[in-house]
Design a protein around this motif. Structure first.
Motif, PDB file in Angstrom:
ATOM      1  N   PRO A  50       0.842  -1.188   0.000  1.00  0.00           N
ATOM      2  CA  PRO A  50       0.000   0.000   0.000  1.00  0.00           C
ATOM      3  C   PRO A  50       0.880   1.242   0.000  1.00  0.00           C
ATOM      4  CG  PRO A  50      -0.081  -1.108   2.128  1.00  0.00           C
ATOM      5  CD  PRO A  50       0.700  -1.992   1.196  1.00  0.00           C
ATOM      6  N   PRO A  51       0.390   2.337  -0.579  1.00  0.00           N
ATOM      7  CA  PRO A  51       1.210   3.547  -0.616  1.00  0.00           C
ATOM      8  C   PRO A  51       1.599   3.971   0.800  1.00  0.00           C
ATOM      9  CG  PRO A  51      -0.989   3.958  -1.518  1.00  0.00           C
ATOM     10  CD  PRO A  51      -0.915   2.514  -1.133  1.00  0.00           C
ATOM     11  N   ALA A  52       2.841   4.329   0.953  1.00  0.00           N
ATOM     12  CA  ALA A  52       3.335   4.744   2.262  1.00  0.00           C
ATOM     13  C   ALA A  52       2.731   6.096   2.631  1.00  0.00           C
ATOM     14  CB  ALA A  52       4.858   4.845   2.236  1.00  0.00           C
ATOM     15  N   SER A  53       2.563   6.302   3.913  1.00  0.00           N
ATOM     16  CA  SER A  53       2.098   7.611   4.355  1.00  0.00           C
ATOM     17  C   SER A  53       3.208   8.250   5.183  1.00  0.00           C
ATOM     18  CB  SER A  53       0.809   7.493   5.169  1.00  0.00           C
ATOM     19  OG  SER A  53       1.060   6.796   6.364  1.00  0.00           O
ATOM     20  N   ALA A  54       3.100   9.529   5.322  1.00  0.00           N
ATOM     21  CA  ALA A  54       4.109  10.278   6.059  1.00  0.00           C
ATOM     22  C   ALA A  54       3.417  11.176   7.076  1.00  0.00           C
ATOM     23  CB  ALA A  54       4.940  11.118   5.093  1.00  0.00           C
ATOM     24  N   ASP A  55       4.073  11.360   8.186  1.00  0.00           N
ATOM     25  CA  ASP A  55       3.589  12.273   9.215  1.00  0.00           C
ATOM     26  C   ASP A  55       4.506  13.483   9.213  1.00  0.00           C
ATOM     27  OD1 ASP A  55       1.495  10.604  10.213  1.00  0.00           O
ATOM     28  OD2 ASP A  55       3.021   9.396  11.195  1.00  0.00           O
ATOM     29  N   LEU A  56       3.896  14.654   9.186  1.00  0.00           N
ATOM     30  CA  LEU A  56       4.650  15.904   9.237  1.00  0.00           C
ATOM     31  C   LEU A  56       4.219  16.661  10.484  1.00  0.00           C
ATOM     32  CD1 LEU A  56       6.550  18.053   8.013  1.00  0.00           C
ATOM     33  CD2 LEU A  56       4.548  18.932   6.774  1.00  0.00           C
ATOM     34  N   GLN A  57       5.173  16.963  11.332  1.00  0.00           N
ATOM     35  CA  GLN A  57       4.908  17.733  12.545  1.00  0.00           C
ATOM     36  C   GLN A  57       5.502  19.124  12.344  1.00  0.00           C
ATOM     37  OE1 GLN A  57       7.250  17.264  16.327  1.00  0.00           O
ATOM     38  NE2 GLN A  57       5.323  16.247  16.912  1.00  0.00           N
ATOM     39  N   VAL A  58       4.642  20.137  12.429  1.00  0.00           N
ATOM     40  CA  VAL A  58       5.066  21.523  12.246  1.00  0.00           C
ATOM     41  C   VAL A  58       4.988  22.228  13.595  1.00  0.00           C
ATOM     42  CG1 VAL A  58       4.614  23.697  11.054  1.00  0.00           C
ATOM     43  CG2 VAL A  58       4.201  21.521   9.879  1.00  0.00           C
ATOM     44  N   THR A  59       6.105  22.807  14.025  1.00  0.00           N
ATOM     45  CA  THR A  59       6.096  23.613  15.245  1.00  0.00           C
ATOM     46  C   THR A  59       6.164  25.077  14.840  1.00  0.00           C
ATOM     47  OG1 THR A  59       8.483  23.362  15.455  1.00  0.00           O
ATOM     48  CG2 THR A  59       7.130  21.857  16.727  1.00  0.00           C
ATOM     49  N   ILE A  60       5.348  25.876  15.512  1.00  0.00           N
ATOM     50  CA  ILE A  60       5.215  27.300  15.187  1.00  0.00           C
ATOM     51  C   ILE A  60       5.715  28.108  16.375  1.00  0.00           C
ATOM     52  CG2 ILE A  60       3.582  29.129  14.580  1.00  0.00           C
ATOM     53  CD1 ILE A  60       1.706  26.812  13.597  1.00  0.00           C
ATOM     54  N   SER A  61       6.570  29.086  16.084  1.00  0.00           N
ATOM     55  CA  SER A  61       7.049  29.976  17.139  1.00  0.00           C
ATOM     56  C   SER A  61       7.019  31.410  16.624  1.00  0.00           C
ATOM     57  CB  SER A  61       8.479  29.594  17.555  1.00  0.00           C
ATOM     58  OG  SER A  61       9.369  29.776  16.478  1.00  0.00           O
ATOM     59  N   GLY A  62       7.077  32.357  17.542  1.00  0.00           N
ATOM     60  CA  GLY A  62       7.175  33.769  17.172  1.00  0.00           C
ATOM     61  C   GLY A  62       5.863  34.485  16.973  1.00  0.00           C
ATOM     62  N   LEU A  63       4.731  33.904  17.346  1.00  0.00           N
ATOM     63  CA  LEU A  63       3.461  34.640  17.233  1.00  0.00           C
ATOM     64  C   LEU A  63       3.491  35.810  18.207  1.00  0.00           C
ATOM     65  CD1 LEU A  63       0.836  31.739  17.095  1.00  0.00           C
ATOM     66  CD2 LEU A  63       1.583  33.193  15.217  1.00  0.00           C
ATOM     67  N   ARG A  64       3.127  36.997  17.730  1.00  0.00           N
ATOM     68  CA  ARG A  64       3.181  38.167  18.617  1.00  0.00           C
ATOM     69  C   ARG A  64       1.938  38.296  19.480  1.00  0.00           C
ATOM     70  NH1 ARG A  64       3.103  43.106  14.296  1.00  0.00           N
ATOM     71  NH2 ARG A  64       1.029  42.767  13.441  1.00  0.00           N
ATOM     72  N   SER A  65       0.904  37.562  19.166  1.00  0.00           N
ATOM     73  CA  SER A  65      -0.300  37.583  19.999  1.00  0.00           C
ATOM     74  C   SER A  65      -1.050  36.262  19.821  1.00  0.00           C
ATOM     75  CB  SER A  65      -1.217  38.753  19.606  1.00  0.00           C
ATOM     76  OG  SER A  65      -1.871  38.480  18.385  1.00  0.00           O
ATOM     77  N   THR A  66      -2.035  36.069  20.686  1.00  0.00           N
ATOM     78  CA  THR A  66      -2.881  34.878  20.569  1.00  0.00           C
ATOM     79  C   THR A  66      -4.224  35.234  19.927  1.00  0.00           C
ATOM     80  OG1 THR A  66      -3.680  35.223  22.821  1.00  0.00           O
ATOM     81  CG2 THR A  66      -1.819  33.712  22.536  1.00  0.00           C
TER      82      THR A  66
END
Length: 175
Positions: A50-66
């Motif tokens: 079966p076609p392989a799947s991939a997991d991508l984990q993205v971390t986000i930093s530097g937001l100036r506000s919530t």
């Protein structure tokens, strides 16, 4: 019976449904069955994994506000087209509250991707600009450098391999 069927050294040519032609001497019907079985076994294609799947984990930093939301778009488009992520029929998007932005997980098919991110602080669903300059935060995969305009494709695209992958995005603000 004619001469060919009585002669044990006669050559029998068999063409199977797979398109394989097998020729060889026959010594009765048992050998013919073995030849047919051997040809079918070698002609049977191996089952594809079966076609392989991939997991991508993205971390986000530097937001100036919530405030507002973080909009992310992954595209497989190349060169200058990667900036038009939403026009890619196979694009993948995620929108989450800015207060919850920190880590985002994607499950994708392996391949070449570019990631674009916008911190939509006022929640209107688009990047606001003033005199052509972004008024809201933005980021790109590989934290691509800016050169008097958007980054180059060569600086943004990355490979997602089967298994676990990661990208860290630092949000930038111009104004």
């Amino acid at each position: 019976m004619n001469f060919i069927t009585r002669n044990t050294a006669a050559t029998m040519v068999c063409t199977f449904a797979s398109g394989i032609t097998f020729a060889g001497p026959t010594r009765g019907s048992a050998n013919l069955h073995l030849l047919a079985l051997a040809a079918l076994v070698t002609a049977t294609p191996a089952r594809a994994d079966p076609p392989a799947s991939a997991d991508l984990q993205v971390t986000i930093s530097g937001l100036r506000s919530t405030k507002g939301q973080v909009m992310m778009c992954l595209t497989r488009r190349s060169q200058k087209q990667f900036l038009k992520c939403a026009d890619d029929p196979s694009h993948v998007t995620k929108v989450l509250k800015a207060s919850a932005a920190g880590r985002v997980d994607f499950r994708l098919p392996p391949g070449e991707y570019s990631l674009l991110l916008v911190h939509d602080e006022n929640g209107n669903g688009r990047m606001d600009k003033m005199m052509g300059m972004p008024r809201e935060g933005f980021g790109f995969s590989r934290n691509a450098p800016l050169h008097m305009g958007p980054p180059r494709y060569e600086d943004v695209h990355f490979t997602v391999a089967p298994g676990r992958n990661s990208q860290a995005i630092k949000v930038r603000y111009m104004l």
